[in-house]
Design a protein around this motif. Structure first.
Motif, PDB file in Angstrom:
ATOM      1  N   THR A  68      -3.084   7.023  -2.703  1.00 55.09           N
ATOM      2  CA  THR A  68      -2.263   6.316  -1.737  1.00 55.09           C
ATOM      3  C   THR A  68      -2.935   5.028  -1.294  1.00 55.09           C
ATOM      4  O   THR A  68      -4.130   5.010  -1.008  1.00 55.09           O
ATOM      5  CB  THR A  68      -2.008   7.198  -0.497  1.00 55.09           C
ATOM      6  OG1 THR A  68      -1.434   8.440  -0.901  1.00 55.09           O
ATOM      7  CG2 THR A  68      -1.063   6.510   0.475  1.00 55.09           C
ATOM      8  N   VAL A  69      -2.142   3.957  -1.232  1.00 48.61           N
ATOM      9  CA  VAL A  69      -2.599   2.686  -0.673  1.00 48.61           C
ATOM     10  C   VAL A  69      -1.615   2.298   0.429  1.00 48.61           C
ATOM     11  O   VAL A  69      -0.447   2.030   0.152  1.00 48.61           O
ATOM     12  CB  VAL A  69      -2.657   1.575  -1.730  1.00 48.61           C
ATOM     13  CG1 VAL A  69      -3.039   0.240  -1.084  1.00 48.61           C
ATOM     14  CG2 VAL A  69      -3.644   1.934  -2.835  1.00 48.61           C
ATOM     15  N   PRO A  70      -2.038   2.299   1.693  1.00 50.23           N
ATOM     16  CA  PRO A  70      -1.128   1.930   2.783  1.00 50.23           C
ATOM     17  C   PRO A  70      -0.892   0.428   2.817  1.00 50.23           C
ATOM     18  O   PRO A  70      -1.778  -0.365   2.470  1.00 50.23           O
ATOM     19  CB  PRO A  70      -1.863   2.406   4.039  1.00 50.23           C
ATOM     20  CG  PRO A  70      -3.305   2.398   3.660  1.00 50.23           C
ATOM     21  CD  PRO A  70      -3.370   2.692   2.201  1.00 50.23           C
ATOM     22  N   LEU A  71       0.306   0.058   3.238  1.00 43.34           N
ATOM     23  CA  LEU A  71       0.681  -1.337   3.436  1.00 43.34           C
ATOM     24  C   LEU A  71       1.076  -1.528   4.891  1.00 43.34           C
ATOM     25  O   LEU A  71       1.239  -0.560   5.639  1.00 43.34           O
ATOM     26  CB  LEU A  71       1.848  -1.720   2.515  1.00 43.34           C
ATOM     27  CG  LEU A  71       1.662  -1.529   1.014  1.00 43.34           C
ATOM     28  CD1 LEU A  71       2.974  -1.820   0.286  1.00 43.34           C
ATOM     29  CD2 LEU A  71       0.541  -2.411   0.490  1.00 43.34           C
ATOM     30  N   ALA A  72       1.277  -2.777   5.293  1.00 39.99           N
ATOM     31  CA  ALA A  72       1.701  -3.066   6.665  1.00 39.99           C
ATOM     32  C   ALA A  72       3.084  -2.470   6.922  1.00 39.99           C
ATOM     33  O   ALA A  72       3.869  -2.228   6.005  1.00 39.99           O
ATOM     34  CB  ALA A  72       1.722  -4.577   6.894  1.00 39.99           C
ATOM     35  N   GLY A  73       3.363  -2.248   8.197  1.00 34.45           N
ATOM     36  CA  GLY A  73       4.679  -1.768   8.591  1.00 34.45           C
ATOM     37  C   GLY A  73       4.968  -0.349   8.172  1.00 34.45           C
ATOM     38  O   GLY A  73       6.135   0.041   8.027  1.00 34.45           O
ATOM     39  N   ASP A  74       3.933   0.465   7.946  1.00 35.37           N
ATOM     40  CA  ASP A  74       4.056   1.874   7.578  1.00 35.37           C
ATOM     41  C   ASP A  74       4.616   2.082   6.179  1.00 35.37           C
ATOM     42  O   ASP A  74       5.115   3.161   5.855  1.00 35.37           O
ATOM     43  CB  ASP A  74       4.907   2.640   8.602  1.00 35.37           C
ATOM     44  CG  ASP A  74       4.528   4.109   8.687  1.00 35.37           C
ATOM     45  OD1 ASP A  74       3.399   4.455   8.275  1.00 35.37           O
ATOM     46  OD2 ASP A  74       5.352   4.924   9.145  1.00 35.37           O
ATOM     47  N   GLY A 116       5.405  -4.445 -11.662  1.00 33.33           N
ATOM     48  CA  GLY A 116       5.900  -4.213 -10.319  1.00 33.33           C
ATOM     49  C   GLY A 116       5.221  -5.051  -9.268  1.00 33.33           C
ATOM     50  O   GLY A 116       5.709  -5.118  -8.135  1.00 33.33           O
ATOM     51  N   LEU A 117       4.105  -5.712  -9.626  1.00 33.94           N
ATOM     52  CA  LEU A 117       3.334  -6.471  -8.644  1.00 33.94           C
ATOM     53  C   LEU A 117       2.929  -7.821  -9.211  1.00 33.94           C
ATOM     54  O   LEU A 117       2.475  -7.916 -10.354  1.00 33.94           O
ATOM     55  CB  LEU A 117       2.060  -5.711  -8.263  1.00 33.94           C
ATOM     56  CG  LEU A 117       2.208  -4.356  -7.566  1.00 33.94           C
ATOM     57  CD1 LEU A 117       0.860  -3.648  -7.509  1.00 33.94           C
ATOM     58  CD2 LEU A 117       2.785  -4.526  -6.174  1.00 33.94           C
ATOM     59  N   SER A 118       3.056  -8.846  -8.398  1.00 33.49           N
ATOM     60  CA  SER A 118       2.468 -10.151  -8.719  1.00 33.49           C
ATOM     61  C   SER A 118       0.981 -10.103  -8.371  1.00 33.49           C
ATOM     62  O   SER A 118       0.503  -9.170  -7.712  1.00 33.49           O
ATOM     63  CB  SER A 118       3.159 -11.254  -7.909  1.00 33.49           C
ATOM     64  OG  SER A 118       2.835 -11.132  -6.521  1.00 33.49           O
ATOM     65  N   TRP A 119       0.242 -11.123  -8.801  1.00 32.05           N
ATOM     66  CA  TRP A 119      -1.181 -11.170  -8.457  1.00 32.05           C
ATOM     67  C   TRP A 119      -1.386 -11.242  -6.943  1.00 32.05           C
ATOM     68  O   TRP A 119      -2.265 -10.560  -6.392  1.00 32.05           O
ATOM     69  CB  TRP A 119      -1.854 -12.357  -9.137  1.00 32.05           C
ATOM     70  CG  TRP A 119      -3.307 -12.481  -8.785  1.00 32.05           C
ATOM     71  CD1 TRP A 119      -3.871 -13.339  -7.883  1.00 32.05           C
ATOM     72  CD2 TRP A 119      -4.390 -11.696  -9.304  1.00 32.05           C
ATOM     73  NE1 TRP A 119      -5.233 -13.155  -7.818  1.00 32.05           N
ATOM     74  CE2 TRP A 119      -5.589 -12.147  -8.684  1.00 32.05           C
ATOM     75  CE3 TRP A 119      -4.471 -10.667 -10.246  1.00 32.05           C
ATOM     76  CZ2 TRP A 119      -6.832 -11.607  -8.973  1.00 32.05           C
ATOM     77  CZ3 TRP A 119      -5.725 -10.110 -10.526  1.00 32.05           C
ATOM     78  CH2 TRP A 119      -6.870 -10.580  -9.892  1.00 32.05           C
ATOM     79  N   ALA A 120      -0.588 -12.041  -6.261  1.00 35.69           N
ATOM     80  CA  ALA A 120      -0.729 -12.165  -4.808  1.00 35.69           C
ATOM     81  C   ALA A 120      -0.451 -10.837  -4.116  1.00 35.69           C
ATOM     82  O   ALA A 120      -1.141 -10.462  -3.155  1.00 35.69           O
ATOM     83  CB  ALA A 120       0.214 -13.249  -4.281  1.00 35.69           C
ATOM     84  N   GLU A 121       0.545 -10.084  -4.582  1.00 33.76           N
ATOM     85  CA  GLU A 121       0.851  -8.782  -3.991  1.00 33.76           C
ATOM     86  C   GLU A 121      -0.249  -7.776  -4.296  1.00 33.76           C
ATOM     87  O   GLU A 121      -0.617  -6.958  -3.437  1.00 33.76           O
ATOM     88  CB  GLU A 121       2.194  -8.290  -4.518  1.00 33.76           C
ATOM     89  CG  GLU A 121       3.380  -9.113  -4.028  1.00 33.76           C
ATOM     90  CD  GLU A 121       4.665  -8.804  -4.757  1.00 33.76           C
ATOM     91  OE1 GLU A 121       5.739  -9.078  -4.205  1.00 33.76           O
ATOM     92  OE2 GLU A 121       4.604  -8.279  -5.903  1.00 33.76           O
ATOM     93  N   LEU A 122      -0.765  -7.821  -5.508  1.00 33.95           N
ATOM     94  CA  LEU A 122      -1.850  -6.925  -5.899  1.00 33.95           C
ATOM     95  C   LEU A 122      -3.070  -7.127  -5.014  1.00 33.95           C
ATOM     96  O   LEU A 122      -3.633  -6.163  -4.471  1.00 33.95           O
ATOM     97  CB  LEU A 122      -2.211  -7.178  -7.364  1.00 33.95           C
ATOM     98  CG  LEU A 122      -3.480  -6.530  -7.909  1.00 33.95           C
ATOM     99  CD1 LEU A 122      -3.353  -5.011  -7.920  1.00 33.95           C
ATOM    100  CD2 LEU A 122      -3.787  -7.052  -9.310  1.00 33.95           C
ATOM    101  N   THR A 123      -3.500  -8.359  -4.848  1.00 28.28           N
ATOM    102  CA  THR A 123      -4.707  -8.619  -4.066  1.00 28.28           C
ATOM    103  C   THR A 123      -4.478  -8.385  -2.573  1.00 28.28           C
ATOM    104  O   THR A 123      -5.398  -7.966  -1.867  1.00 28.28           O
ATOM    105  CB  THR A 123      -5.222 -10.045  -4.307  1.00 28.28           C
ATOM    106  OG1 THR A 123      -4.172 -10.994  -4.054  1.00 28.28           O
ATOM    107  CG2 THR A 123      -5.700 -10.205  -5.749  1.00 28.28           C
ATOM    108  N   ALA A 124      -3.260  -8.631  -2.097  1.00 32.36           N
ATOM    109  CA  ALA A 124      -2.964  -8.355  -0.693  1.00 32.36           C
ATOM    110  C   ALA A 124      -3.088  -6.869  -0.394  1.00 32.36           C
ATOM    111  O   ALA A 124      -3.656  -6.464   0.632  1.00 32.36           O
ATOM    112  CB  ALA A 124      -1.567  -8.856  -0.338  1.00 32.36           C
ATOM    113  N   ALA A 125      -2.568  -6.032  -1.291  1.00 32.12           N
ATOM    114  CA  ALA A 125      -2.678  -4.586  -1.100  1.00 32.12           C
ATOM    115  C   ALA A 125      -4.131  -4.126  -1.203  1.00 32.12           C
ATOM    116  O   ALA A 125      -4.564  -3.233  -0.473  1.00 32.12           O
ATOM    117  CB  ALA A 125      -1.818  -3.859  -2.125  1.00 32.12           C
ATOM    118  N   ALA A 126      -4.881  -4.747  -2.100  1.00 28.94           N
ATOM    119  CA  ALA A 126      -6.285  -4.370  -2.263  1.00 28.94           C
ATOM    120  C   ALA A 126      -7.117  -4.732  -1.044  1.00 28.94           C
ATOM    121  O   ALA A 126      -8.061  -4.018  -0.686  1.00 28.94           O
ATOM    122  CB  ALA A 126      -6.853  -5.050  -3.510  1.00 28.94           C
TER     123      ALA A 126
END
Length: 233
Positions: A68-74, A116-126
């Motif tokens: 599991t990797v949590p993101l903002a806003g639950d 399913g993920l762009s580079w910006a989305e990938l690194t933001a989640a990381a």
């Protein structure tokens, strides 16, 4: 289906709405194992006896490993090792408790779907550092989500970033060369172009992606916007 999403790093969700699978097994300790990354990133696992043994166990048995990797806003990203006989693979899902069902971002298997993920989305989640997932380590998160990524416009420092993650999590020789190769090939679908649509959410032009509105199997516009927003919060 219902799910019980928890902030405990030791307990996986009992169910993921709209996703048939499980029961799930949480094994965050695997993220500290060099052999796990050989399997997860398809780095010659079949040539390594111990990694091959791990590969045979992960997508098999009565329980399904999940991270599991949590993101903002639950919101949450789930990485599920699908343990169906003859249909084993890795599913990348995004979910929010208010949604009726999770959405599949990507599938890493013989019938692959993505990216399913762009580079910006990938690194933001990381890098978000949010607690409650399998790990807060940004290197582990980056590698965990990397197979769901595809982006033709990676920044100049992407190789350096991926090299650092490989060096931190694996014992592989020449991690910089491998990072360049991974970023060049980008999984089974190859580099994909991302653009901004609607109210600011991202879509792509991938022929196998749920986030390409031109595909007959793409998500509806409202869900494209919801997921895109979740990944950029």
């Amino acid at each position: 289906m219902t799910t019980q999403v928890t902030n405990s790093p030791r307990i996986p969700p009992a169910r993921i709405p709209g996703y048939d699978g499980g029961p799930f097994r949480h094994q965050p300790e695997l993220l500290d194992e060099h052999l796990f990354w050989l399997v997860h990133l398809h780095l010659g696992a079949t040539q390594d006896r111990e990694a091959g043994a791990l590969l045979s166990r992960l997508p098999g048995g009565d329980t399904w490993p999940v991270f599991t990797v949590p993101l903002a806003g639950d919101h949450h990203l789930y990485v599920v090792y699908r343990a169906l006989e003859g249909e084993a693979g890795i599913d990348y899902l995004v979910h929010h408790p208010d949604w009726d069902a999770a959405e599949t971002l990507a599938r890493d298997d013989a019938h692959f779907m993505g990216p399913g993920l762009s580079w910006a989305e990938l690194t933001a989640a990381a890098d978000n550092g949010l607690p409650g997932g399998s790990t807060t380590n940004p290197h582990a998160r980056l590698l965990l989500l990397l197979p769901a990524f595809g982006d033709a416009a990676v920044p100049d420092d992407a190789v350096e970033r991926l090299t650092a993650a490989l060096r931190d999590r694996t014992r592989l020789e020449a991690p910089e060369q491998l990072a360049a190769t991974l970023l060049g090939h980008q999984g089974q679908w190859g580099p994909t172009h991302w653009t901004t649509a609607g109210s600011g959410y991202l879509i792509n032009d991938g022929g196998y992606s749920f986030r390409n509105p031109a595909n007959a199997f793409a998500w509806p516009t409202a869900r494209l916007a919801q997921v895109g927003t979740a990944l950029t919060l």
